[in-house]
Design a protein around this motif. Structure first.
Motif, PDB file in Angstrom:
ATOM      1  N   GLY A 299      -7.306  23.545 -10.162  1.00 44.23           N
ATOM      2  CA  GLY A 299      -7.680  22.300  -9.514  1.00 44.23           C
ATOM      3  C   GLY A 299      -9.181  22.088  -9.542  1.00 44.23           C
ATOM      4  O   GLY A 299      -9.924  22.811 -10.216  1.00 44.23           O
ATOM      5  N   GLY A 300      -9.645  21.094  -8.806  1.00 39.26           N
ATOM      6  CA  GLY A 300     -11.076  20.828  -8.767  1.00 39.26           C
ATOM      7  C   GLY A 300     -11.374  19.415  -8.317  1.00 39.26           C
ATOM      8  O   GLY A 300     -10.486  18.659  -7.917  1.00 39.26           O
ATOM      9  N   THR A 301     -12.643  19.058  -8.392  1.00 40.35           N
ATOM     10  CA  THR A 301     -13.096  17.724  -8.007  1.00 40.35           C
ATOM     11  C   THR A 301     -12.963  16.775  -9.188  1.00 40.35           C
ATOM     12  O   THR A 301     -13.440  17.070 -10.282  1.00 40.35           O
ATOM     13  N   VAL A 302     -12.303  15.655  -8.954  1.00 37.53           N
ATOM     14  CA  VAL A 302     -12.129  14.638  -9.991  1.00 37.53           C
ATOM     15  C   VAL A 302     -12.933  13.411  -9.571  1.00 37.53           C
ATOM     16  O   VAL A 302     -12.744  12.880  -8.472  1.00 37.53           O
ATOM     17  N   SER A 311     -15.399   1.490  -5.271  1.00 37.47           N
ATOM     18  CA  SER A 311     -16.854   1.617  -5.353  1.00 37.47           C
ATOM     19  C   SER A 311     -17.195   2.080  -6.757  1.00 37.47           C
ATOM     20  O   SER A 311     -16.334   2.309  -7.586  1.00 37.47           O
ATOM     21  N   ALA A 312     -18.491   2.193  -7.040  1.00 42.24           N
ATOM     22  CA  ALA A 312     -18.915   2.556  -8.393  1.00 42.24           C
ATOM     23  C   ALA A 312     -18.358   3.908  -8.802  1.00 42.24           C
ATOM     24  O   ALA A 312     -17.997   4.118  -9.944  1.00 42.24           O
ATOM     25  N   GLU A 313     -18.273   4.838  -7.855  1.00 43.49           N
ATOM     26  CA  GLU A 313     -17.721   6.155  -8.137  1.00 43.49           C
ATOM     27  C   GLU A 313     -16.860   6.590  -6.958  1.00 43.49           C
ATOM     28  O   GLU A 313     -17.128   6.223  -5.819  1.00 43.49           O
ATOM     29  N   ARG A 314     -15.842   7.367  -7.269  1.00 44.95           N
ATOM     30  CA  ARG A 314     -14.972   7.898  -6.212  1.00 44.95           C
ATOM     31  C   ARG A 314     -14.593   9.317  -6.600  1.00 44.95           C
ATOM     32  O   ARG A 314     -14.087   9.555  -7.702  1.00 44.95           O
ATOM     33  N   ALA A 315     -14.870  10.268  -5.725  1.00 46.62           N
ATOM     34  CA  ALA A 315     -14.555  11.669  -5.999  1.00 46.62           C
ATOM     35  C   ALA A 315     -13.456  12.128  -5.054  1.00 46.62           C
ATOM     36  O   ALA A 315     -13.478  11.826  -3.859  1.00 46.62           O
ATOM     37  N   ILE A 316     -12.469  12.842  -5.601  1.00 43.39           N
ATOM     38  CA  ILE A 316     -11.375  13.380  -4.798  1.00 43.39           C
ATOM     39  C   ILE A 316     -11.168  14.839  -5.163  1.00 43.39           C
ATOM     40  O   ILE A 316     -11.547  15.280  -6.247  1.00 43.39           O
ATOM     41  N   GLU A 317     -10.571  15.581  -4.257  1.00 41.58           N
ATOM     42  CA  GLU A 317     -10.170  16.955  -4.529  1.00 41.58           C
ATOM     43  C   GLU A 317      -8.712  16.943  -4.980  1.00 41.58           C
ATOM     44  O   GLU A 317      -7.853  16.373  -4.305  1.00 41.58           O
ATOM     45  N   ALA A 385      -3.306  17.649 -14.907  1.00 40.53           N
ATOM     46  CA  ALA A 385      -3.874  18.077 -13.631  1.00 40.53           C
ATOM     47  C   ALA A 385      -5.291  18.569 -13.854  1.00 40.53           C
ATOM     48  O   ALA A 385      -5.669  18.966 -14.963  1.00 40.53           O
ATOM     49  N   ALA A 386      -6.086  18.552 -12.803  1.00 35.68           N
ATOM     50  CA  ALA A 386      -7.461  19.020 -12.896  1.00 35.68           C
ATOM     51  C   ALA A 386      -7.494  20.512 -13.203  1.00 35.68           C
ATOM     52  O   ALA A 386      -6.754  21.302 -12.613  1.00 35.68           O
ATOM     53  N   ALA A 387      -8.359  20.891 -14.124  1.00 34.89           N
ATOM     54  CA  ALA A 387      -8.589  22.303 -14.441  1.00 34.89           C
ATOM     55  C   ALA A 387     -10.069  22.575 -14.248  1.00 34.89           C
ATOM     56  O   ALA A 387     -10.800  22.922 -15.164  1.00 34.89           O
ATOM     57  N   GLY A 388     -10.555  22.378 -13.025  1.00 33.90           N
ATOM     58  CA  GLY A 388     -11.974  22.434 -12.721  1.00 33.90           C
ATOM     59  C   GLY A 388     -12.504  21.029 -12.488  1.00 33.90           C
ATOM     60  O   GLY A 388     -11.744  20.065 -12.386  1.00 33.90           O
ATOM     61  N   GLU A 389     -13.804  20.905 -12.391  1.00 33.24           N
ATOM     62  CA  GLU A 389     -14.403  19.588 -12.188  1.00 33.24           C
ATOM     63  C   GLU A 389     -14.218  18.726 -13.446  1.00 33.24           C
ATOM     64  O   GLU A 389     -14.322  19.220 -14.568  1.00 33.24           O
ATOM     65  N   CYS A 390     -13.949  17.455 -13.234  1.00 30.62           N
ATOM     66  CA  CYS A 390     -13.799  16.548 -14.365  1.00 30.62           C
ATOM     67  C   CYS A 390     -14.125  15.123 -13.930  1.00 30.62           C
ATOM     68  O   CYS A 390     -14.143  14.812 -12.738  1.00 30.62           O
ATOM     69  N   ARG A 391     -14.417  14.302 -14.935  1.00 30.14           N
ATOM     70  CA  ARG A 391     -14.783  12.914 -14.678  1.00 30.14           C
ATOM     71  C   ARG A 391     -13.899  12.021 -15.552  1.00 30.14           C
ATOM     72  O   ARG A 391     -13.730  12.273 -16.764  1.00 30.14           O
ATOM     73  N   ILE A 392     -13.369  10.962 -14.947  1.00 32.00           N
ATOM     74  CA  ILE A 392     -12.485  10.042 -15.645  1.00 32.00           C
ATOM     75  C   ILE A 392     -13.042   8.639 -15.522  1.00 32.00           C
ATOM     76  O   ILE A 392     -13.407   8.196 -14.423  1.00 32.00           O
ATOM     77  N   ASP A 393     -13.110   7.945 -16.657  1.00 30.63           N
ATOM     78  CA  ASP A 393     -13.582   6.557 -16.674  1.00 30.63           C
ATOM     79  C   ASP A 393     -12.394   5.660 -16.299  1.00 30.63           C
ATOM     80  O   ASP A 393     -11.412   5.585 -17.005  1.00 30.63           O
ATOM     81  N   HIS A 394     -12.515   5.022 -15.151  1.00 29.71           N
ATOM     82  CA  HIS A 394     -11.416   4.213 -14.617  1.00 29.71           C
ATOM     83  C   HIS A 394     -11.610   2.761 -15.064  1.00 29.71           C
ATOM     84  O   HIS A 394     -12.408   2.059 -14.450  1.00 29.71           O
TER      85      HIS A 394
END
Length: 394
Positions: A299-302, A311-317, A385-394
């Protein structure tokens, strides 16, 4: 001397093509005038409003005709489809787009009917806790509401019997997994040759539900059993406990000789698939969620970026064993979706950095800024699923 006036020596096909060309130019010109008259809309927009089920409507649609309760938590939604509906084979499913709180969400449901003289469709939905679409359809949907539809899909269908040949069937279902099977049965037993169909199939149906009152279509199934059309084995887990493979062998000792179909919760299907594989037998299954393998659940922060989020960015666990689509929706991020089982590609978004794991096979997809495509690596959020921190362009 000829009395006929001179005229071009054109053939009938040439004159026909010329006439069609003039007609097309006239229609195109008229269409342009009408589009200009309703700007910024188009003629199609206007027609879609007044006749949304017409063949040329933008996308296939359906109108809810009725919402019919089945149990305390389940209802059958009867739908009049647009004229572009191509039909289905009993046992297939349909993707349905539902507008909930201004957001269009797609879910997949089995078609629960055989031939209907009125041409309507029916799906039967069980409301699940936190299920935005299922809760809406069971609790809030009303006649007249418009839905988006896809064409029927799926190969969870019965074989056609050969003359003089009887097919022994074993149908294994639990909970709402009865929905594709009821479509099969209704098709068989509502036909003009229903008696012949009864002779063509030797059916054993094993169905499990929490209690007798929670058996969807319970009265209908019991009526078929009473009429001798099938052998029904009901399992009520509140009194009988969970169905085991030992129970199944005891109840259906000739199961090795029966063509088997199963639909139900993932745990049941996983158990049955392993059981049938050990016996070197074929089992046809219908799943509305992908098979999730065990593995690294880091898992991790997405982080979601783009104008579609609030908002411009949104981070979730996100947990490492939870699809990104589910994790994001639970956190209030609006996500594109479709079948939710890795088939339709309706949930694809670009991964711009970090790593995700495919829940079906454990494969890792990595996006490294400056090394991978600047636009990101397309991933299916419903099976990743998250495999560590990752960033997705929504």
């Amino acid at each position: 001397m000829s009395l006929t006036a001179d005229r071009p020596n054109t053939s009938a096909p040439e004159r026909g093509r010329a006439e069609r060309g003039r007609t097309q130019r006239l229609r195109s010109g008229l269409r342009g005038l009408l589009d200009a008259a309703v700007t910024p809309l188009t003629v199609d927009d206007v027609l879609d409003h007044f006749a949304p089920l017409r063949p040329a409507a933008t996308g296939l649609r359906g109108r809810i005709v009725s919402v019919e309760p089945e149990t305390a938590d389940a209802a059958t939604i009867v739908i009049k489809p647009g004229r572009d509906w191509a039909g289905h084979i009993p046992g297939q499913y349909v993707r349905v787009g539902v507008d909930v709180d201004g957001v269009r969400l797609w879910r997949t449901y089995s078609l629960t009917h055989g031939p209907r003289p009125d041409g309507h469709l029916s799906i039967t939905v069980k409301a699940i806790p936190e299920g935005r679409v299922s809760q809406h359809l069971v609790r809030s949907a009303r006649p007249g509401q418009m839905l988006q539809l896809a064409q029927a899909e799926g190969d969870f269908v019965l074989p056609q019997p050969r003359p003089g040949h009887r097919i022994p069937l074993l149908l294994l279902t639990a909970g709402s997994g009865i929905t594709p099977v009821i479509g099969m049965l209704r098709n068989l037993f509502s036909r003009a040759d229903a008696a012949a169909m009864g002779e063509a199939y030797d059916i054993v149906l094993v169905h499990s539900a929490m209690s007798r009152d929670e058996v969807i279509f319970g009265a209908e199934l019991r009526a078929h059993a009473a009429a001798g059309r099938l052998r029904l084995i009901e399992r009520h887990t509140d009194t009988d406990g969970l169905l085991t493979t030992d129970d199944l062998l005891a109840e259906v000792p000739d199961l090795d000789e029966r063509l088997a179909y199963a639909c139900g919760p993932a745990g049941l299907l996983d158990t049955l698939e392993a059981f049938y594989a050990d016996r070197h037998l074929t089992l046809h299954t219908e799943r509305f969620r992908p098979t999730v393998i065990a593995g690294d659940a880091e898992g991790g922060t997405v982080t979601f970026s783009g104008s579609s989020t609030s908002s411009a960015e949104r981070a979730i666990e996100a947990e490492g064993d939870v699809p990104l689509l589910d994790a994001a929706e639970s956190a209030g991020v609006l996500m594109p979706s479709g079948c939710r089982m890795g088939i339709c590609m309706g949930c694809v978004l670009p991964l711009t950095s970090g790593a995700v794991r495919d829940l079906r096979n454990g494969e890792i997809t990595v996006a490294v800024p400056g090394e991978t495509d600047p636009a990101g690596v397309p991933i299916q959020t419903c099976i990743s699923a998250a495999a560590g921190e990752c960033r997705i362009d929504h």
